[in-house]
Design an enzyme around this catalytic site. Sequence first.
Site, PDB file in Angstrom:
ATOM      1  N   ASP A   1       0.849  -1.183   0.000  1.00  0.00           N
ATOM      2  CA  ASP A   1       0.000   0.000   0.000  1.00  0.00           C
ATOM      3  C   ASP A   1       0.894   1.245   0.000  1.00  0.00           C
ATOM      4  OD1 ASP A   1      -3.070   0.819   0.740  1.00  0.00           O
ATOM      5  OD2 ASP A   1      -1.625   2.230   1.576  1.00  0.00           O
TER       6      ASP A   1
ATOM      7  N   ASN B   1      -2.681  12.569  -3.881  1.00  0.00           N
ATOM      8  CA  ASN B   1      -3.751  12.700  -4.866  1.00  0.00           C
ATOM      9  C   ASN B   1      -4.499  14.020  -4.685  1.00  0.00           C
ATOM     10  OD1 ASN B   1      -4.593  11.191  -7.084  1.00  0.00           O
ATOM     11  ND2 ASN B   1      -6.430  10.471  -6.050  1.00  0.00           N
TER      12      ASN B   1
ATOM     13  N   ASP C   1      -2.389   9.196 -10.771  1.00  0.00           N
ATOM     14  CA  ASP C   1      -2.359   8.096 -11.751  1.00  0.00           C
ATOM     15  C   ASP C   1      -0.930   7.804 -12.188  1.00  0.00           C
ATOM     16  OD1 ASP C   1      -5.079   7.969 -11.586  1.00  0.00           O
ATOM     17  OD2 ASP C   1      -5.472   8.917 -13.520  1.00  0.00           O
TER      18      ASP C   1
ATOM     19  N   GLU D   1      -4.861   2.260  -4.130  1.00  0.00           N
ATOM     20  CA  GLU D   1      -3.402   2.261  -4.091  1.00  0.00           C
ATOM     21  C   GLU D   1      -2.853   0.988  -3.470  1.00  0.00           C
ATOM     22  OE1 GLU D   1      -4.715   4.384  -0.281  1.00  0.00           O
ATOM     23  OE2 GLU D   1      -5.448   4.070  -2.311  1.00  0.00           O
TER      24      GLU D   1
END
Length: 240
Positions: free
Chosen positions: A107, A115, A124, A150
């Site tokens: 993770d 983000n 992305d 993620e």
Amino acid sequence: CPSKFVIPGEGSYYCGPLIAGGVIIGAVRVEGLKDYWTTERESLLESYLSGAASALSNLRLLETTKQQANVDELTGLYNRRFLEEYARKLLAMARRKSQPLGIIMMDLDHFKEFNDLYGHEVGDRILRQFAKTATQAMREANLAARYGGEEFVAILPETDTQGCLRLGERIRLAVERMVVPSGTEKPLPQLTVSLGIAVYPEHGHTLEELLQASDKALYESKRAGRNRTTIYVPQEEPAS
């Protein structure tokens, strides 16, 4: 056709293309006796070739569609559905051969903050770069998949706890060195990843047990400060 096929020593042959959607997808050569290929026979064969080309094109499309259904569009890795299906087969094989099977759950640390701060386009970009970095650190026999958001999972056939730990650390250190363009003058802060490891049969006998164990180990990595690899430690049952 003569340049692609060996011309028969005797008799005759007919060579025709396989055309589907205006595109040549192959060629067929059929041999026969001398003067066998009359206009009527050529016309009949061409109708068969047209049907065959259409059928082959549909099979190709079906295979492409199936492949797309198994792959995460953003990262190019396999998706959760394929991972679970494939992992069950590997687990059954490990059980039959009495071999270990490792699972690493990964993770990206503080990804939601990246983000929100830099935007989804940069987010992305981070996910794509991580997918590339993780797969480059792995052996061909291993399989990585995007599990969701993620979160990623790697399946390691015939790999014990120490083998999983070595790979986990290799991925973790590679991510520390990872550089992702921010698209601005301000570079992105260092990216890190937390990892959790579980291995069959030490930490579980079903896929669900192993995924749950690796998820708990991942949580422990997060709780202990992130950017680390943790091996699952089974909790002792409370005394009754």
